[in-house]
Scaffold this motif. Structure first.
Motif, PDB file in Angstrom:
ATOM      1  N   SER A  64       0.825  -1.232   0.000  1.00 18.14           N
ATOM      2  CA  SER A  64       0.000   0.000   0.000  1.00 18.14           C
ATOM      3  C   SER A  64       0.848   1.266   0.000  1.00 18.14           C
ATOM      4  O   SER A  64       0.566   2.208   0.741  1.00 18.14           O
ATOM      5  N   GLN A  65       1.888   1.287  -0.835  1.00 18.60           N
ATOM      6  CA  GLN A  65       2.743   2.484  -0.839  1.00 18.60           C
ATOM      7  C   GLN A  65       2.395   3.422  -1.993  1.00 18.60           C
ATOM      8  O   GLN A  65       3.283   3.936  -2.658  1.00 18.60           O
ATOM      9  N   HIS A  66       1.116   3.608  -2.220  1.00 16.04           N
ATOM     10  CA  HIS A  66       0.706   4.517  -3.293  1.00 16.04           C
ATOM     11  C   HIS A  66       0.800   5.960  -2.814  1.00 16.04           C
ATOM     12  O   HIS A  66       0.802   6.226  -1.613  1.00 16.04           O
ATOM     13  N   LEU A  67       0.861   6.871  -3.798  1.00 14.30           N
ATOM     14  CA  LEU A  67       0.855   8.302  -3.490  1.00 14.30           C
ATOM     15  C   LEU A  67      -0.590   8.677  -3.175  1.00 14.30           C
ATOM     16  O   LEU A  67      -1.429   8.780  -4.080  1.00 14.30           O
ATOM     17  N   ARG A  68      -0.931   8.806  -1.881  1.00 12.31           N
ATOM     18  CA  ARG A  68      -2.322   9.095  -1.535  1.00 12.31           C
ATOM     19  C   ARG A  68      -2.407   9.860  -0.226  1.00 12.31           C
ATOM     20  O   ARG A  68      -1.440   9.937   0.524  1.00 12.31           O
ATOM     21  N   VAL A  69      -3.560  10.403   0.024  1.00 11.47           N
ATOM     22  CA  VAL A  69      -3.775  11.222   1.204  1.00 11.47           C
ATOM     23  C   VAL A  69      -4.800  10.511   2.089  1.00 11.47           C
ATOM     24  O   VAL A  69      -5.899  10.217   1.631  1.00 11.47           O
ATOM     25  N   THR A  70      -4.425  10.218   3.351  1.00 11.12           N
ATOM     26  CA  THR A  70      -5.348   9.451   4.204  1.00 11.12           C
ATOM     27  C   THR A  70      -5.793  10.267   5.422  1.00 11.12           C
ATOM     28  O   THR A  70      -6.082   9.714   6.473  1.00 11.12           O
ATOM     29  N   ALA A  71      -5.796  11.599   5.217  1.00  8.37           N
ATOM     30  CA  ALA A  71      -6.119  12.456   6.370  1.00  8.37           C
ATOM     31  C   ALA A  71      -7.608  12.396   6.733  1.00  8.37           C
ATOM     32  O   ALA A  71      -7.979  12.523   7.901  1.00  8.37           O
ATOM     33  N   VAL A  72      -8.472  12.192   5.721  1.00 13.07           N
ATOM     34  CA  VAL A  72      -9.910  12.276   5.982  1.00 13.07           C
ATOM     35  C   VAL A  72     -10.424  11.037   6.716  1.00 13.07           C
ATOM     36  O   VAL A  72     -11.144  11.138   7.711  1.00 13.07           O
ATOM     37  N   GLY A  73     -10.028   9.868   6.234  1.00 13.30           N
ATOM     38  CA  GLY A  73     -10.564   8.608   6.769  1.00 13.30           C
ATOM     39  C   GLY A  73     -10.390   8.445   8.256  1.00 13.30           C
ATOM     40  O   GLY A  73     -11.288   7.939   8.945  1.00 13.30           O
ATOM     41  N   SER A  74      -9.242   8.899   8.767  1.00 17.11           N
ATOM     42  CA  SER A  74      -8.977   8.703  10.197  1.00 17.11           C
ATOM     43  C   SER A  74      -9.928   9.519  11.071  1.00 17.11           C
ATOM     44  O   SER A  74     -10.080   9.247  12.251  1.00 17.11           O
ATOM     45  N   ARG A  75     -10.571  10.533  10.458  1.00 18.43           N
ATOM     46  CA  ARG A  75     -11.517  11.361  11.239  1.00 18.43           C
ATOM     47  C   ARG A  75     -12.908  10.742  11.246  1.00 18.43           C
ATOM     48  O   ARG A  75     -13.816  11.267  11.881  1.00 18.43           O
ATOM     49  N   LEU A  76     -13.087   9.651  10.513  1.00 19.52           N
ATOM     50  CA  LEU A  76     -14.419   9.036  10.410  1.00 19.52           C
ATOM     51  C   LEU A  76     -14.604   7.880  11.392  1.00 19.52           C
ATOM     52  O   LEU A  76     -15.594   7.145  11.288  1.00 19.52           O
ATOM     53  N   GLY A  77     -13.652   7.686  12.283  1.00 18.35           N
ATOM     54  CA  GLY A  77     -13.738   6.541  13.194  1.00 18.35           C
ATOM     55  C   GLY A  77     -13.270   5.281  12.494  1.00 18.35           C
ATOM     56  O   GLY A  77     -13.019   5.293  11.280  1.00 18.35           O
ATOM     57  N   SER A  78     -13.183   4.186  13.253  1.00 20.11           N
ATOM     58  CA  SER A  78     -12.585   2.985  12.658  1.00 20.11           C
ATOM     59  C   SER A  78     -13.446   2.420  11.525  1.00 20.11           C
ATOM     60  O   SER A  78     -12.930   2.055  10.467  1.00 20.11           O
ATOM     61  N   SER A  79     -14.779   2.353  11.727  1.00 22.54           N
ATOM     62  CA  SER A  79     -15.632   1.797  10.661  1.00 22.54           C
ATOM     63  C   SER A  79     -15.545   2.646   9.399  1.00 22.54           C
ATOM     64  O   SER A  79     -15.398   2.112   8.292  1.00 22.54           O
ATOM     65  N   GLY A  80     -15.623   3.962   9.582  1.00 23.22           N
ATOM     66  CA  GLY A  80     -15.541   4.878   8.442  1.00 23.22           C
ATOM     67  C   GLY A  80     -14.205   4.722   7.729  1.00 23.22           C
ATOM     68  O   GLY A  80     -14.151   4.696   6.491  1.00 23.22           O
ATOM     69  N   PHE A  81     -13.137   4.599   8.525  1.00 24.67           N
ATOM     70  CA  PHE A  81     -11.801   4.467   7.939  1.00 24.67           C
ATOM     71  C   PHE A  81     -11.710   3.212   7.069  1.00 24.67           C
ATOM     72  O   PHE A  81     -11.270   3.266   5.925  1.00 24.67           O
TER      73      PHE A  81
END
Lengths: 433, 176
Positions: free
Chosen positions: B71-88
């Motif tokens: 999973s070493q793609h060029l991506r931004v994961t800032a939003v998912g972590s704010r959605l809780g574990s299920s959202g993430f």
């Protein structure tokens, strides 16, 4: 559907997908295929994946990215970064703020044999931070100089970001490297001036270290010879017209592996680590390049960029205002995503507008590079700051951000100068042909 | 069982990545030999570019399975972590499927390209290296990447169903 609305929806779609954790390249490829498919049919749209990838891969310059990654990894593994830092410290470390300035010089020298900002920050975070803290430097100046010095890894040619820009915008990579020389030198001068101002205001921030004797200086110079040799081969070869960029990257990577072997540091774990890092980074970047290329194809088909350029010219908006607005837009977008993503996603749309105003795409590549580097240190997504904090967990982010603030001001001054005076980037191209 | 297969597969794609960069280094060595022959003997190696392009094409495409599996793609994961574990994990699952679609499309298009090149008999300019096998290898490598992505999708789906907590990289424990 109106092409302008289609492109706006596409851009929105790309940013939405990126926000939903979709990799930047995949997001652009998906939106590009859907957009193209709606306009010209989906069979033709999906075939773009094959045609764009094969046309990219038939270019011999594609090897430059993994080779520069390898060169940087082995330059680090062989200890060349610490050699360069020791020489710079021996030369100017005895002055107030000297070790911070040595960090800047060391990063710039390392940047000439590596091409990545994050790698340079991580390397110098391990080498220079303990030295500066041991000598009583304030954590803000020590960390600020490393985080900003790290950006020189990408600023000083060879730069991987410039290779990506060159491949997407179809510009000569060599010309981009030549154009980056003066802006990179300007960055070094400005950073050292910033350090001088900081220690002038607060002499305790960077106390002078003891002066080294002549024998130690000579030894430091001797240890640096392999790094200097690689620099001469790569940069001298490129700028002297002896090698192409791909040949220089090949020779530089092999030389870095050779130096690592000669120093008996070429162990299996080192080789494995360097190879795996190079493989992951290469695929990551190529996925983004394929995606950007497909997205460009779709945007090119809509001719929206040309229409927007014509509309802006019709409105008689001063070109400089448009340039500043785009740069501000990148910095704002960069605070949500990051500047590299912003460049990749918007380049197909923005570049035709820039070119329509008569600006050189090479110059715009340099502006993009400076903006991306600025994004590496400004909140909230200052990657270099995060890397440094990861290495020194006792350093609060607030201290590092306080440390980088004067350098950010310096960088904004540099960016303004480069925008107002394109000759700073383009003049050297008239000398080195 | 799945864990064991995932570990085995990771080892396989790691070796593939090492092989990939090995090919790039081989291409660099060929380039060096060409430069030396050109400048010292004034006699460049015939057809070096043809071989280099084949080596680099396979080398670059062989890097994709490892990049995907880790999973070493060029991506931004800032939003998912704010959605809780299920959202993430839901967002991760969505992104994983999007990656699989594109990798699958690459397999499809590279296979079509290989078939077309085999039919026309296209080969490289100087050494007449047939290009169809290169793209068959490319399609196989992208299939390996797609399989790696399938494993990640299964992992994310399991994490979503079992309400697995956020990974450390998303909780601020490790940012570098």
């Amino acid at each position: 559907m109106d092409p302008t609305i289609a492109v706006l929806l596409a851009l929105g779609g790309v940013f939405l997908l990126i926000a939903l954790h979709v990799p930047i390249g995949v997001a652009m490829a998906l939106v590009g295929v859907i957009g193209f498919g709606l306009m010209s049919g989906f069979l033709a749209a999906w075939s773009l994946l094959g045609t764009e990838a094969s046309s990219m891969l038939s270019n011999v310059d594609i090897g430059v990215i993994p080779l520069f990654f390898l060169m940087g990894s082995f330059a680090n593994a062989s200890g060349m970064a610490s050699d360069l830092y020791r020489l710079a410290s021996a030369l100017i470390g005895h002055r107030r703020g000297g070790l911070a300035a040595a960090t800047i010089l060391g990063c710039a020298a390392f940047g000439s044999i590596a091409g990545s900002s994050i790698a340079t920050t991580a390397t110098f975070g391990r080498i220079a931070l303990p030295q500066m803290r041991m000598r009583g430097y304030k954590a803000s100046l020590a960390s600020g100089s490393i985080a900003c010095g790290g950006t020189l890894g990408a600023m000083v040619p060879p730069s991987i970001i410039l290779v990506i820009y060159g491949l997407i915008s179809e510009q000569f990579i060599l010309k981009l490297f030549v154009a980056a020389v003066i802006p990179a030198a300007l960055a070094v001068v400005i950073y050292i001036l910033v350090i001088a101002l900081v220690v002038r205001r607060d002499p305790e921030a960077g106390p002078a270290a003891p002066r080294v004797n002549r024998a130690e200086l000579w030894q430091a110079f001797r240890d640096c010879q392999p790094a200097i040799l690689i620099f001469i081969i790569v940069s001298g070869g490129i700028y002297g017209g002896v090698f192409t960029v791909n040949e220089a990257a090949s020779i530089g990577a092999l030389a870095a592996i050779g130096v690592t072997a000669m120093r008996k540091r070429l162990t299996w774990p080192v080789l494995r680590q360097a190879f795996l890092e190079a493989a992951a980074s290469t695929a990551m970047i190529y996925m983004a390049i394929f995606g950007a290329s497909i997205m460009s194809y779709f945007i090119g088909l809509t001719q929206v960029a040309e229409t927007a350029a014509a509309a802006l010219q019709h409105l008689s908006v001063p070109p400089m205002l448009v340039i500043f607005l785009i740069v501000i837009g990148y910095l704002v977008l960069g605070s949500i995503f990051d500047e590299t993503a912003a460049m990749l996603v918007t380049l197909p749309f923005v570049l035709p507008v820039i070119v329509s105003y008569g600006y050189d795409p090479i110059w715009w590549g340099i502006i993009n590079l400076v903006v991306i580097n600025l994004g590496m240190i400004i909140p909230p997504i200052g990657l270099n700051v995060f890397v440094l904090q990861g290495l020194a967990k006792d350093l609060p982010l607030s201290v590092i951000y306080r440390g980088v603030t004067p350098f950010i001001i310096g960088d904004l001054v540099r960016l303004t100068l480069l925008i107002l005076f394109p000759g700073l980037s383009l003049w050297l191209l008239t000398v080195i042909k | 069982m799945l864990d064991r297969f995932q570990r085995l597969y990771l080892t396989f794609v790691e070796w593939l990545a090492l092989f990939a960069v090995g090919l790039v280094v081989l291409a660099a060595a060929l380039t060096l030999a060409d430069v030396v022959m050109r400048s010292v003997v004034r006699h460049p190696l015939f057809g070096t570019n043809d071989i280099i392009i084949v080596l680099l094409t396979i080398g670059i495409l062989a890097s994709f399975p490892y990049c995907t599996a880790t999973s070493q793609h060029l991506r931004v994961t800032a939003v998912g972590s704010r959605l809780g574990s299920s959202g993430f994990w839901l967002v991760e699952l969505f992104a994983g499927i999007a990656i699989l679609v594109i990798l699958g499309a690459f397999v499809w298009q590279f296979s079509l390209r290989a078939m077309m090149l085999a039919k026309t008999g296209e080969s490289s300019q100087l050494l007449s290296i047939p290009m169809a096998p290169v793209w068959w290898v490319g399609a196989a490598l992208m299939t390996a990447a797609a399989l790696a992505q399938c494993l990640l999708i299964v992992r994310d789906a399991a994490a979503l169903i079992s309400r697995k907590p956020l990974p450390p990289s998303q909780t601020g424990e490790s940012v570098a």
